[in-house]
Scaffold this motif. Sequence first.
Motif, mmCIF file in Angstrom:
data_model
loop_
_atom_site.group_PDB
_atom_site.id
_atom_site.type_symbol
_atom_site.label_atom_id
_atom_site.label_comp_id
_atom_site.label_asym_id
_atom_site.label_seq_id
_atom_site.Cartn_x
_atom_site.Cartn_y
_atom_site.Cartn_z
ATOM 1 N N GLU A 90 70.234 40.780 76.867
ATOM 2 C CA GLU A 90 69.985 41.848 77.840
ATOM 3 C C GLU A 90 69.091 42.931 77.230
ATOM 4 O O GLU A 90 68.218 43.479 77.898
ATOM 5 C CB GLU A 90 71.308 42.456 78.297
ATOM 6 N N ARG A 91 69.306 43.212 75.949
ATOM 7 C CA ARG A 91 68.451 44.202 75.277
ATOM 8 C C ARG A 91 67.021 43.711 75.225
ATOM 9 O O ARG A 91 66.073 44.479 75.394
ATOM 10 C CB ARG A 91 68.950 44.454 73.864
ATOM 11 N N ALA A 92 66.865 42.397 74.961
ATOM 12 C CA ALA A 92 65.522 41.850 74.902
ATOM 13 C C ALA A 92 64.840 42.007 76.254
ATOM 14 O O ALA A 92 63.656 42.345 76.344
ATOM 15 C CB ALA A 92 65.568 40.390 74.479
ATOM 16 N N GLN A 93 65.612 41.779 77.322
ATOM 17 C CA GLN A 93 65.023 41.941 78.649
ATOM 18 C C GLN A 93 64.647 43.386 78.917
ATOM 19 O O GLN A 93 63.714 43.676 79.660
ATOM 20 C CB GLN A 93 66.022 41.446 79.718
ATOM 21 N N MET A 94 65.388 44.325 78.274
ATOM 22 C CA MET A 94 65.098 45.758 78.444
ATOM 23 C C MET A 94 63.875 46.194 77.654
ATOM 24 O O MET A 94 63.428 47.331 77.794
ATOM 25 C CB MET A 94 66.280 46.583 77.938
#
Lengths: 271, 364, 390
Positions: A90-94
């Motif tokens: 999810e952080r990568a997507q952010m």
Amino acid sequence: MPEPNGGARAANGAGVTNILEARGITKTFGGLVAVNSVDFDIPERAIVSLIGPNGAGKTTFFNMVSGLYIPTSGRFVLTGRDITRMKPHERAQMGLGRTFQNIRLFGTMSAVDNVLAGMHVRLKGSILGSILGTPGVSREEKEARERAHALLGFVGLRGRQTFAKNLPYGDQRRLEIARALASDPKLLLLDEPTAGMNPQETARLTELIGRLREERGLSVLLIEHEMRVVMSISDRVTVLDHGEKISEGTPTEVRQDERVIEAYLGTARTG
Amino acid sequence: MTTGDATKTLSGALLEGLRHSSWQSRLAVAVVALMLALLLVQAVQDPGQFTSQLLIGLTNGAIIALIALGYTLVYGIIELINFAHGDNFMIGSFVGLTVLSGTLFGLGLFAPISGDSGTIIKVAGVLIALVVAMAACGLLNVGIERIAYKPLRNSPRLAVLITAIGMSFILQNVGLVWKGPAQVPFPDLISSANILPGDAIVFRWKDLFVLAVTIPLLVGLSYFIKNTKQGKAMRAVAQDKEAAAMVGINVNRTISVTFLLGGILAGASGVMYGLFNGITVFNVGFTQGLYAFTAAVLGGIGNLSGAVVGGLLIGIIGSMADQYVGVRWTSIVIFAVLVLVLVFRPTGLLGDRSATQGGGSGRA
Amino acid sequence: MRGVALKRFALPAVLITLAFLFPLLDDGLGLGLMFPIIVIAVYVMLALGLNIVIGFAGLLDLGFVAFYALGAYVMGWLASSHFNQVSFSFLSTAQSLSGGARPGIHISFWIVLLVAGAFTALCGVLIGAPTLRLRGDYLAIVTLGFGEIIPRFFQNGDNLGGFNLTNGTVGIKSIDSPGIPFLPESLSSWQRFGTLDLNPWYYTILVLVLITIFVNIRLRDSRLGRAWVSVREDETAAAAMGINPVTTKLWAYALGAVFGGIAGAFYGAFIKSIFPTSFSFNISILILCMVILGGMGNIYGVILGAIALQGINFYLLPQINGWVHAIGDALGSPLLSGADIPKYNFFIFGIILVLMMLLRPEGIIPNRQRQEELHDDSTGGDALGGTARA
């Protein structure tokens, strides 16, 4: 020094927005305090380095930023959103990209496919679309391949059709950076990117890190042992020792800080 | 800190734990509590039957526990689910049966031992059958490891698991050729008469026999692992193969010893299973093996006392399901336990190794 | 470039043409192979479904038979007289002899195929969602658990609080045949598939297999296909790229289940009667063996593996049996002349599994990536083929 109680998207003294803000980050393993109440900011378009003797808590801190560990207390805010409890993907997507200290490429994919895998979250092709081969998906795939080749060119690699694991060591490092760039990060975490490189390769990689900011407007968080690299490209340097932040400032300021010298002399390692 | 404070923190921690627990674990606890409550109702309604069933469960559980130890020993040391272990158990029961029937490789060595034989012959026969089966299964297990698993020590974990499945099928077919597809009867050597007076609670000589064999084996195993040099080497290898090798422990030999121990226990278990249930069949190892694996997982795989506790629990769950749910649902109940334990508490009740990936997320 | 194009299009074209012409060949030469070939084709489809799970995503599924069974039972429920409490018919070509309304649910075969695929996909998600975070070997055992529970449930499902869902060990009988209405009378064997003329069955399963192959190829080369490889190789790195490991695996599981379910539904209609015992653990292992023998991840290898193993089952073993009996008769050995060699087929499959893993883990026709992964001598990885790094 940043304001300790800065708001979600606080501006520091120079009026620059922060990409990442860490507040009171603490991590304990059982009774052992690995990181103790660290505040930390990464301004937009800045190269920030995290240094410290071995066992200072750099890697733990880094793993908390990337989401492998959840802090015991404290919070992380990435571009205004609280990411403290988010999963790594999810952080990568952010907009958080990273490389690994011990290169973790997808060894049996080609260089281009590695970059395409990195692009995963920025592509939209649905499963049904892929099966049917709709024009939208074909076009997207074609454009993605072009972008992948461009990214490989940017880091100084040509899209060779060999397995990633058969590339020379220096090229693997570059490919890992290209793969991380493929997810369009706003902040790139580099974990000892020059580890195991000769001086020539190190110089070229240092130059590449500089270009990440100049040409792509990225912020970079760097963990690095090679002090020449740190001092030559960092805007700001933060020093951890025994899990505590002992110094922070420009490379020149940090270099002259008594506590930093003491921390480094106190251990065997002098970088 | 005063005791009052301590109590307060404890209750606080419990509350905190409840608040942080997922809805799934709360549901799981609720289901387990409901099951226990229903069982309690049965226990109150017919305590004699319940106790008898509990005792049968314990005996079955002892047989399962011995197999489970083999899974857990091997998993503890090389992180392999030795899928062929259940079939090794089956081979053990076949070897035991062959010894008792007095034939070996087609040679009639002595007259078959049957229920009519004298007590001394029966005891001696059972003892010899146990020892021969234990030796045979121990060596078989070592042989399997040498041939099929050792060359794959550096391969992906699942490649070795697939090999183990292949070995399982090979052993099963050896059993099929050996004794045919039908169930084979075991001689009825041990009395099914009740030891206890009256017939409110049933505890048979058979049950006593199983416990009388199992307990010394468990004590012996525990002594071996705690007190002998080889046992200490096993624990060291289980902790860290490379470090163990560096301090001069022969890792390959230690792994072989582990397989030997697992095989020995499976052999004993196989003979007991046959004598206890009166039959055996070529594919008995599959179901019993899965039950035992469930037991190992339930106790926390890699944890020896866990395997024993898990074995007894699975035995009891099985006998309770036989009685109160229906025999044909028992295997479903136990496989459901397997699935649920792995999903909700992969580290098992006593816990040992994390079954989920990524060190961080494994922490509950 | 010409050679590549030839290899890429000409060979498949020739094979597909041959496959379409096979019934003529069978008829002309009087081979009588239609029945076994249809069953082999069902297994090709199953193996290709499992290939998505094992070959692409690197997850060892030991309970794939569950989806096959579920698909077959969906066909049994929705296209037979099993639920005789109701009478419901929808586009079905099945007719009652008396002409009146038939008891049971009778829905068109073609619709049920889709329903079965969707249902098994749903089951795949339900089974996978809580379990896919488990490590590879534990996941394998959980799938085995489900693979055992589902047929046993079917076996006991004849009295679920008084309701007969599965008809127990007797199974569901006389499942409707598919058919294509609106066809002219001259194509009567296509109007309602019969047991004498197997051509309609053959072409139906052939088309299903071709669709499966096509989907396999497209998935392999898609965005999702890359995500599978990356999660298989290094889950942590994949997550750092923003790939959600759990949903990625879940898709593999669900898509594999779809093909397992459709194959099961077809098989149910083809074989007409389904029993819980036809869906044992052995079937899961047989399909696994096909994927491993052919070469995990290599679509053509998997097809070859399926054909080879069923060839052993249908052709080689009875052949060997004949030889052994002949030898037994010649030697006067009742042991040999009474031997039942096909019964020991799983002995051969067990040996195949062991030997393949020891000698050629990448299979007969390897997928190049998997070959590299499986021969990488770094320390044991978790996913099948992936290599774990500290």
